[in-house]
Scaffold this motif. Structure first.
Motif, PDB file in Angstrom:
ATOM      1  N   PRO A   3       0.819  -1.222   0.000  1.00 20.70           N
ATOM      2  CA  PRO A   3       0.000   0.000   0.000  1.00 20.70           C
ATOM      3  C   PRO A   3       0.847   1.264   0.000  1.00 20.70           C
ATOM      4  O   PRO A   3       0.491   2.257  -0.636  1.00 20.70           O
ATOM      5  CB  PRO A   3      -0.826  -0.127   1.287  1.00 20.70           C
ATOM      6  CG  PRO A   3      -0.872  -1.584   1.566  1.00 20.70           C
ATOM      7  CD  PRO A   3       0.455  -2.110   1.118  1.00 20.70           C
ATOM      8  N   ILE A   4       1.989   1.235   0.720  1.00 23.33           N
ATOM      9  CA  ILE A   4       2.860   2.413   0.779  1.00 23.33           C
ATOM     10  C   ILE A   4       3.458   2.692  -0.599  1.00 23.33           C
ATOM     11  O   ILE A   4       3.478   3.842  -1.065  1.00 23.33           O
ATOM     12  CB  ILE A   4       3.967   2.206   1.826  1.00 23.33           C
ATOM     13  CG1 ILE A   4       3.351   2.096   3.226  1.00 23.33           C
ATOM     14  CG2 ILE A   4       4.990   3.345   1.777  1.00 23.33           C
ATOM     15  CD1 ILE A   4       4.343   1.776   4.311  1.00 23.33           C
ATOM     16  N   LEU A   5       3.946   1.636  -1.258  1.00 23.47           N
ATOM     17  CA  LEU A   5       4.530   1.809  -2.589  1.00 23.47           C
ATOM     18  C   LEU A   5       3.486   2.333  -3.573  1.00 23.47           C
ATOM     19  O   LEU A   5       3.768   3.224  -4.388  1.00 23.47           O
ATOM     20  CB  LEU A   5       5.107   0.478  -3.090  1.00 23.47           C
ATOM     21  CG  LEU A   5       6.316  -0.073  -2.335  1.00 23.47           C
ATOM     22  CD1 LEU A   5       6.681  -1.457  -2.848  1.00 23.47           C
ATOM     23  CD2 LEU A   5       7.509   0.874  -2.461  1.00 23.47           C
ATOM     24  N   TRP A   6       2.278   1.779  -3.518  1.00 23.77           N
ATOM     25  CA  TRP A   6       1.216   2.190  -4.427  1.00 23.77           C
ATOM     26  C   TRP A   6       0.819   3.645  -4.193  1.00 23.77           C
ATOM     27  O   TRP A   6       0.588   4.409  -5.139  1.00 23.77           O
ATOM     28  CB  TRP A   6       0.011   1.269  -4.235  1.00 23.77           C
ATOM     29  CG  TRP A   6      -0.952   1.291  -5.381  1.00 23.77           C
ATOM     30  CD1 TRP A   6      -2.200   1.812  -5.397  1.00 23.77           C
ATOM     31  CD2 TRP A   6      -0.729   0.754  -6.696  1.00 23.77           C
ATOM     32  NE1 TRP A   6      -2.793   1.635  -6.625  1.00 23.77           N
ATOM     33  CE2 TRP A   6      -1.906   0.990  -7.448  1.00 23.77           C
ATOM     34  CE3 TRP A   6       0.342   0.095  -7.299  1.00 23.77           C
ATOM     35  CZ2 TRP A   6      -2.034   0.605  -8.763  1.00 23.77           C
ATOM     36  CZ3 TRP A   6       0.205  -0.291  -8.629  1.00 23.77           C
ATOM     37  CH2 TRP A   6      -0.965  -0.037  -9.340  1.00 23.77           C
ATOM     38  N   GLU A   7       0.767   4.035  -2.920  1.00 23.36           N
ATOM     39  CA  GLU A   7       0.393   5.411  -2.579  1.00 23.36           C
ATOM     40  C   GLU A   7       1.437   6.397  -3.079  1.00 23.36           C
ATOM     41  O   GLU A   7       1.105   7.438  -3.659  1.00 23.36           O
ATOM     42  CB  GLU A   7       0.215   5.543  -1.058  1.00 23.36           C
ATOM     43  CG  GLU A   7      -0.247   6.911  -0.597  1.00 23.36           C
ATOM     44  CD  GLU A   7      -1.708   7.184  -0.930  1.00 23.36           C
ATOM     45  OE1 GLU A   7      -2.130   8.344  -0.776  1.00 23.36           O
ATOM     46  OE2 GLU A   7      -2.413   6.245  -1.337  1.00 23.36           O
ATOM     47  N   TRP A   8       2.716   6.071  -2.879  1.00 32.04           N
ATOM     48  CA  TRP A   8       3.774   6.983  -3.330  1.00 32.04           C
ATOM     49  C   TRP A   8       3.879   7.012  -4.843  1.00 32.04           C
ATOM     50  O   TRP A   8       4.209   8.049  -5.429  1.00 32.04           O
ATOM     51  CB  TRP A   8       5.113   6.611  -2.691  1.00 32.04           C
ATOM     52  CG  TRP A   8       5.249   7.192  -1.318  1.00 32.04           C
ATOM     53  CD1 TRP A   8       5.237   6.522  -0.128  1.00 32.04           C
ATOM     54  CD2 TRP A   8       5.379   8.580  -0.996  1.00 32.04           C
ATOM     55  NE1 TRP A   8       5.350   7.406   0.919  1.00 32.04           N
ATOM     56  CE2 TRP A   8       5.441   8.672   0.410  1.00 32.04           C
ATOM     57  CE3 TRP A   8       5.436   9.741  -1.743  1.00 32.04           C
ATOM     58  CZ2 TRP A   8       5.582   9.892   1.073  1.00 32.04           C
ATOM     59  CZ3 TRP A   8       5.567  10.958  -1.087  1.00 32.04           C
ATOM     60  CH2 TRP A   8       5.637  11.029   0.291  1.00 32.04           C
ATOM     61  N   LEU A   9       3.580   5.907  -5.508  1.00 34.68           N
ATOM     62  CA  LEU A   9       3.549   5.917  -6.965  1.00 34.68           C
ATOM     63  C   LEU A   9       2.490   6.908  -7.451  1.00 34.68           C
ATOM     64  O   LEU A   9       2.736   7.700  -8.379  1.00 34.68           O
ATOM     65  CB  LEU A   9       3.228   4.513  -7.490  1.00 34.68           C
ATOM     66  CG  LEU A   9       3.077   4.392  -9.011  1.00 34.68           C
ATOM     67  CD1 LEU A   9       4.374   4.758  -9.717  1.00 34.68           C
ATOM     68  CD2 LEU A   9       2.630   2.982  -9.392  1.00 34.68           C
ATOM     69  N   SER A  10       1.324   6.878  -6.818  1.00 28.00           N
ATOM     70  CA  SER A  10       0.255   7.813  -7.160  1.00 28.00           C
ATOM     71  C   SER A  10       0.689   9.250  -6.926  1.00 28.00           C
ATOM     72  O   SER A  10       0.436  10.137  -7.751  1.00 28.00           O
ATOM     73  CB  SER A  10      -1.002   7.501  -6.342  1.00 28.00           C
ATOM     74  OG  SER A  10      -2.007   8.461  -6.570  1.00 28.00           O
ATOM     75  N   VAL A  11       1.363   9.495  -5.804  1.00 31.18           N
ATOM     76  CA  VAL A  11       1.824  10.857  -5.477  1.00 31.18           C
ATOM     77  C   VAL A  11       2.811  11.360  -6.514  1.00 31.18           C
ATOM     78  O   VAL A  11       2.690  12.483  -7.023  1.00 31.18           O
ATOM     79  CB  VAL A  11       2.460  10.896  -4.074  1.00 31.18           C
ATOM     80  CG1 VAL A  11       3.151  12.248  -3.840  1.00 31.18           C
ATOM     81  CG2 VAL A  11       1.408  10.662  -3.003  1.00 31.18           C
ATOM     82  N   PHE A  12       3.807  10.552  -6.857  1.00 31.34           N
ATOM     83  CA  PHE A  12       4.841  10.990  -7.787  1.00 31.34           C
ATOM     84  C   PHE A  12       4.289  11.185  -9.198  1.00 31.34           C
ATOM     85  O   PHE A  12       4.678  12.120  -9.908  1.00 31.34           O
ATOM     86  CB  PHE A  12       6.008   9.999  -7.797  1.00 31.34           C
ATOM     87  CG  PHE A  12       6.850  10.055  -6.559  1.00 31.34           C
ATOM     88  CD1 PHE A  12       7.184  11.271  -5.983  1.00 31.34           C
ATOM     89  CD2 PHE A  12       7.304   8.898  -5.944  1.00 31.34           C
ATOM     90  CE1 PHE A  12       7.953  11.341  -4.834  1.00 31.34           C
ATOM     91  CE2 PHE A  12       8.081   8.945  -4.785  1.00 31.34           C
ATOM     92  CZ  PHE A  12       8.411  10.178  -4.230  1.00 31.34           C
ATOM     93  N   VAL A  13       3.387  10.308  -9.627  1.00 32.10           N
ATOM     94  CA  VAL A  13       2.773  10.475 -10.950  1.00 32.10           C
ATOM     95  C   VAL A  13       1.909  11.731 -10.975  1.00 32.10           C
ATOM     96  O   VAL A  13       1.922  12.496 -11.946  1.00 32.10           O
ATOM     97  CB  VAL A  13       1.946   9.232 -11.330  1.00 32.10           C
ATOM     98  CG1 VAL A  13       1.159   9.485 -12.621  1.00 32.10           C
ATOM     99  CG2 VAL A  13       2.856   8.029 -11.514  1.00 32.10           C
ATOM    100  N   ARG A  14       1.162  11.961  -9.901  1.00 31.87           N
ATOM    101  CA  ARG A  14       0.323  13.173  -9.822  1.00 31.87           C
ATOM    102  C   ARG A  14       1.199  14.424  -9.850  1.00 31.87           C
ATOM    103  O   ARG A  14       0.871  15.421 -10.499  1.00 31.87           O
ATOM    104  CB  ARG A  14      -0.527  13.138  -8.546  1.00 31.87           C
ATOM    105  CG  ARG A  14      -1.609  14.224  -8.504  1.00 31.87           C
ATOM    106  CD  ARG A  14      -2.369  14.137  -7.192  1.00 31.87           C
ATOM    107  NE  ARG A  14      -3.022  12.856  -7.018  1.00 31.87           N
ATOM    108  CZ  ARG A  14      -4.236  12.568  -7.455  1.00 31.87           C
ATOM    109  NH1 ARG A  14      -4.935  13.480  -8.113  1.00 31.87           N
ATOM    110  NH2 ARG A  14      -4.771  11.381  -7.245  1.00 31.87           N
ATOM    111  N   TRP A  15       2.305  14.388  -9.132  1.00 26.15           N
ATOM    112  CA  TRP A  15       3.238  15.509  -9.099  1.00 26.15           C
ATOM    113  C   TRP A  15       3.779  15.799 -10.503  1.00 26.15           C
ATOM    114  O   TRP A  15       3.818  16.940 -10.956  1.00 26.15           O
ATOM    115  CB  TRP A  15       4.380  15.189  -8.129  1.00 26.15           C
ATOM    116  CG  TRP A  15       5.284  16.336  -7.804  1.00 26.15           C
ATOM    117  CD1 TRP A  15       4.986  17.675  -7.845  1.00 26.15           C
ATOM    118  CD2 TRP A  15       6.640  16.242  -7.369  1.00 26.15           C
ATOM    119  NE1 TRP A  15       6.066  18.413  -7.460  1.00 26.15           N
ATOM    120  CE2 TRP A  15       7.100  17.571  -7.157  1.00 26.15           C
ATOM    121  CE3 TRP A  15       7.498  15.176  -7.128  1.00 26.15           C
ATOM    122  CZ2 TRP A  15       8.396  17.840  -6.727  1.00 26.15           C
ATOM    123  CZ3 TRP A  15       8.792  15.455  -6.683  1.00 26.15           C
ATOM    124  CH2 TRP A  15       9.230  16.762  -6.492  1.00 26.15           C
TER     125      TRP A  15
END
Length: 397
Positions: A3-15
């Motif tokens: 879940p942590i990896l998936w959440e940060w992937l979403s954050v970085f792609v959104r950024w």
């Protein structure tokens, strides 16, 4: 850990998406402003359409535009395209991460249309492709001879598509689908029309041929469309965080009004850049559209229930607590039971009546005034249960 990896992937792609979007929108606004502010004078070189003097960062810039192309191609030419491509690629990646992989959570609402993830994703793909094909067809039709007639046809088409998707997806899913459709139209204009036309002009110059002036005119028309679509697309990107925008019965009409607002704002500035009298009426139109959006959002979600007689306060509180615990507790708990969640969304815990009272305003917004929660109504919260929560919220005000 997943879940942590998936959440940060979403954050970085959104950024990445936001950064690329800022670069693309900034460039688009600047060049439309530059194009509108060009002035003709006798000292311009042969083939030049106009020039403009600008000052920025302590220096002066002399900008000259050639209507078709300069007599000779310069050795170095800067192409403005990667900002657009990066915006679309990162946006589509974000669409896949959030809405395709989380289709049951954000894209599908069984109360609207009970379909599976594969069907929903296919419908999304088809709509994105159809959006570009229909729009491009309109631009190649006789309507293209009139910018006004073409704009009206495009507006009607996008509103009709928005209404159609409001009958197929969740409110949030339909909202973001239209953002994806409009964003794809914009980047396809760059990839399929503007850049290819510019490459043809460059090839003609290198071959010693006179470039076709219609190529530049078509590119300018598509660029102007992108300029007018920009503000609605940005609103949709932001609006998916505000349930009153997407989770009410007239979300498609809200998108229509936002498109009118965006067009009126851009018309004001584009007119000013041309040195013409400022069309101040556009701000009145924008304000009226904003008020209409507020009114439409106040009409509530698509499914409503007539109020039943309220239970005694103690019983009502117990019933509301039971509804919220059973329908919202799997996510909004200290240790969420929903797979992929390591913590309650936005830190909101709804495990007991005290916590529910603390977050009463948020609960009212997402579960009563709108139906954005539970997302996709995945826990099957009924209209009667929402009415129980509403009566309890009214009693604790």
């Amino acid at each position: 850990m997943e879940p942590i990896l998936w959440e940060w992937l979403s954050v970085f792609v959104r950024w990445t998406h936001v950064i690329a979007g800022v670069a693309w929108i900034g460039g688009s606004f600047y060049f439309v402003h530059l194009d509108q502010s060009l002035k003709q004078n006798a000292s311009l070189p042969k083939g030049a359409h106009g020039d403009a003097w600008q000052v920025h960062g302590g220096g002066f810039y002399h900008m000259v535009k050639y209507l078709v192309a300069p007599p000779e191609l310069p050795e170095h030419v800067t192409w403005f395209k990667w900002e657009a491509y990066a915006t679309w690629l990162s946006g589509f990646a974000l669409l896949a991460i959030v809405y395709y992989f989380g289709a049951r959570l954000y894209l599908i609402d069984p109360g609207v249309l009970d379909i599976g993830p594969k069907a929903a994703i296919t419908l999304s793909f088809a709509g994105i492709a159809a959006g570009w094909l229909v729009y491009d067809g309109l631009c190649r039709s006789p309507l293209a001879a009139s910018n006004l007639h073409l704009a009206i046809a495009g507006f009607v088409f996008l509103v009709a598509m928005s209404f159609g998707y409001s009958l197929a997806f969740s409110g949030r899913g339909a909202f973001m689908q239209m953002g994806a459709v409009m964003g794809t139209i914009m980047v396809a204009n760059v990839f399929m029309i503007i850049i290819p036309n510019q490459r043809i002009v460059v090839a003609d110059l290198r071959a010693g041929r006179s470039p076709d002036p219609s190529l530049g005119a078509k590119g300018k028309q598509r660029s102007l469309h992108n300029n007018y679509l920009t503000l609605p697309v940005v609103f949709i990107m932001i609006g998916n965080h505000y349930p009153l925008a997407f989770a009410t019965r007239f979300s498609w009409a809200i998108i229509a009004l936002v498109m009118v607002m965006g067009a009126s704002i851009r018309h004001f500035y584009n007119t000013r850049h041309r040195g013409l009298p400022s069309p101040w009426w556009t701000w009145g139109l924008t304000a009226l559209c904003g008020l209409a959006i507020m009114w439409l959002s106040s009409l509530g979600p698509a499914v409503t229930r007539e109020a039943a007689a309220a239970a005694p306060p103690t019983q009502l509180a117990e019933e509301a607590e039971g509804v919220i615990q059973s329908r919202c507790g799997m996510c909004h708990a200290g240790k969420p039971l929903m797979p992929g969640l390591g913590s309650p969304p936005k830190g909101v815990k709804l495990e007991d009546l005290t916590q529910m009272t603390t977050h009463a305003d948020e609960v009212r917004m997402v579960a009563v005034l709108t139906h954005s929660m539970p997302p996709g109504n995945m826990t099957r919260m009924t209209a009667e249960e929402r009415e129980t929560v509403r009566q309890w919220l009214d009693s604790v005000e």
